[in-house]
Design a protein around this motif. Structure first.
Motif, PDB file in Angstrom:
ATOM      1  N   TRP A  50      -8.316  -8.313  -1.191  1.00 37.99           N
ATOM      2  CA  TRP A  50      -7.855  -8.873   0.075  1.00 37.99           C
ATOM      3  C   TRP A  50      -7.873 -10.404   0.053  1.00 37.99           C
ATOM      4  CZ3 TRP A  50     -11.071  -4.940   3.236  1.00 37.99           C
ATOM      5  CH2 TRP A  50     -10.309  -3.789   3.449  1.00 37.99           C
ATOM      6  N   LEU A  51      -8.822 -11.003  -0.676  1.00 35.56           N
ATOM      7  CA  LEU A  51      -8.900 -12.456  -0.734  1.00 35.56           C
ATOM      8  C   LEU A  51      -7.892 -13.054  -1.712  1.00 35.56           C
ATOM      9  CD1 LEU A  51     -12.746 -13.036  -0.621  1.00 35.56           C
ATOM     10  CD2 LEU A  51     -11.094 -13.421   1.202  1.00 35.56           C
ATOM     11  N   THR A  52      -7.587 -12.365  -2.800  1.00 34.43           N
ATOM     12  CA  THR A  52      -6.711 -12.929  -3.820  1.00 34.43           C
ATOM     13  C   THR A  52      -5.246 -12.541  -3.639  1.00 34.43           C
ATOM     14  OG1 THR A  52      -7.198 -11.081  -5.296  1.00 34.43           O
ATOM     15  CG2 THR A  52      -8.545 -13.069  -5.527  1.00 34.43           C
ATOM     16  N   ALA A  53      -4.980 -11.284  -3.329  1.00 33.88           N
ATOM     17  CA  ALA A  53      -3.592 -10.822  -3.190  1.00 33.88           C
ATOM     18  C   ALA A  53      -3.499  -9.903  -1.985  1.00 33.88           C
ATOM     19  CB  ALA A  53      -3.140 -10.100  -4.449  1.00 33.88           C
ATOM     20  N   PRO A  54      -3.363 -10.452  -0.780  1.00 33.08           N
ATOM     21  CA  PRO A  54      -3.366  -9.607   0.422  1.00 33.08           C
ATOM     22  C   PRO A  54      -2.223  -8.592   0.467  1.00 33.08           C
ATOM     23  CG  PRO A  54      -3.438 -11.941   1.013  1.00 33.08           C
ATOM     24  CD  PRO A  54      -3.261 -11.864  -0.451  1.00 33.08           C
ATOM     25  N   GLY A  55      -1.107  -8.861  -0.184  1.00 33.39           N
ATOM     26  CA  GLY A  55       0.020  -7.939  -0.155  1.00 33.39           C
ATOM     27  C   GLY A  55      -0.171  -6.734  -1.051  1.00 33.39           C
ATOM     28  N   ALA A  56      -1.098  -6.813  -1.995  1.00 36.58           N
ATOM     29  CA  ALA A  56      -1.305  -5.719  -2.945  1.00 36.58           C
ATOM     30  C   ALA A  56      -2.186  -4.614  -2.379  1.00 36.58           C
ATOM     31  CB  ALA A  56      -1.932  -6.252  -4.224  1.00 36.58           C
ATOM     32  N   ALA A  57      -2.780  -4.821  -1.229  1.00 33.65           N
ATOM     33  CA  ALA A  57      -3.730  -3.837  -0.693  1.00 33.65           C
ATOM     34  C   ALA A  57      -3.064  -2.528  -0.304  1.00 33.65           C
ATOM     35  CB  ALA A  57      -4.468  -4.422   0.505  1.00 33.65           C
ATOM     36  N   SER A  59      -0.502  -1.062  -1.989  1.00 26.64           N
ATOM     37  CA  SER A  59       0.039  -0.326  -3.128  1.00 26.64           C
ATOM     38  C   SER A  59      -1.071   0.425  -3.852  1.00 26.64           C
ATOM     39  CB  SER A  59       0.741  -1.295  -4.075  1.00 26.64           C
ATOM     40  OG  SER A  59      -0.190  -2.226  -4.582  1.00 26.64           O
ATOM     41  N   MET A  60      -0.653   1.391  -4.647  1.00 23.39           N
ATOM     42  CA  MET A  60      -1.629   2.204  -5.380  1.00 23.39           C
ATOM     43  C   MET A  60      -2.327   1.341  -6.409  1.00 23.39           C
ATOM     44  SD  MET A  60      -1.789   5.097  -4.098  1.00 23.39           S
ATOM     45  CE  MET A  60      -2.522   6.293  -5.171  1.00 23.39           C
ATOM     46  N   PRO A  61      -3.537   1.546  -6.728  1.00 20.71           N
ATOM     47  CA  PRO A  61      -4.541   2.548  -6.372  1.00 20.71           C
ATOM     48  C   PRO A  61      -5.453   2.115  -5.238  1.00 20.71           C
ATOM     49  CG  PRO A  61      -5.381   1.301  -8.207  1.00 20.71           C
ATOM     50  CD  PRO A  61      -4.017   0.734  -7.866  1.00 20.71           C
ATOM     51  N   TRP A  62      -5.124   1.047  -4.542  1.00 23.05           N
ATOM     52  CA  TRP A  62      -6.039   0.474  -3.552  1.00 23.05           C
ATOM     53  C   TRP A  62      -6.325   1.374  -2.361  1.00 23.05           C
ATOM     54  CZ3 TRP A  62      -8.774  -2.531  -6.062  1.00 23.05           C
ATOM     55  CH2 TRP A  62      -8.247  -3.324  -7.073  1.00 23.05           C
ATOM     56  N   PRO A  63      -5.398   2.192  -1.873  1.00 19.70           N
ATOM     57  CA  PRO A  63      -5.801   3.116  -0.796  1.00 19.70           C
ATOM     58  C   PRO A  63      -6.874   4.118  -1.233  1.00 19.70           C
ATOM     59  CG  PRO A  63      -3.427   2.875  -0.813  1.00 19.70           C
ATOM     60  CD  PRO A  63      -3.940   2.173  -2.032  1.00 19.70           C
TER      61      PRO A  63
END
Length: 99
Positions: A50-57, A59-63
């Motif tokens: 969330w601090l480095t790449a907020p847009g990547a949260a 996409s998979m596998p983050w959920p």
């Protein structure tokens, strides 16, 4: 019920009785520790994402990584209470038997 194992060493020289370790208690303790540590690692990973790449949260596998602490911490707490209940019950029986 799992068979307890005795601690190594000369029990006649020691003032205290040998400590017994139940396999069930040991397995529950490692399960609790593993679930809690995995949940903490996933929690830290999500904070870093969330601090480095907020847009990547999204996409998979983050959920999936986000779901591990949501389910892992309650399961870990339930297993911890089960472990405490087992240990307290065993100690109460040992105290009753020693009287």
């Amino acid at each position: 019920m799992a068979k307890p194992t005795r601690s190594a060493g000369n029990t006649q020289d020691s003032a205290q009785p040998p400590v017994t370790f139940n396999r069930t208690e040991r397995a529950l303790a490692f399960m609790v520790g593993g679930i809690i540590i995995l949940g903490l690692l996933c929690f830290v990973a999500m904070i870093v994402v969330w601090l480095t790449a907020p847009g990547a949260a999204g996409s998979m596998p983050w959920p999936v990584v986000l779901a591990i602490p949501l389910y892992g911490f309650p399961i870990g707490m339930v297993l911890l209470f089960v472990l405490l209940g087992i240990v307290w019950t065993r100690r109460a029986r040992e105290n009753r038997a020693s009287r």
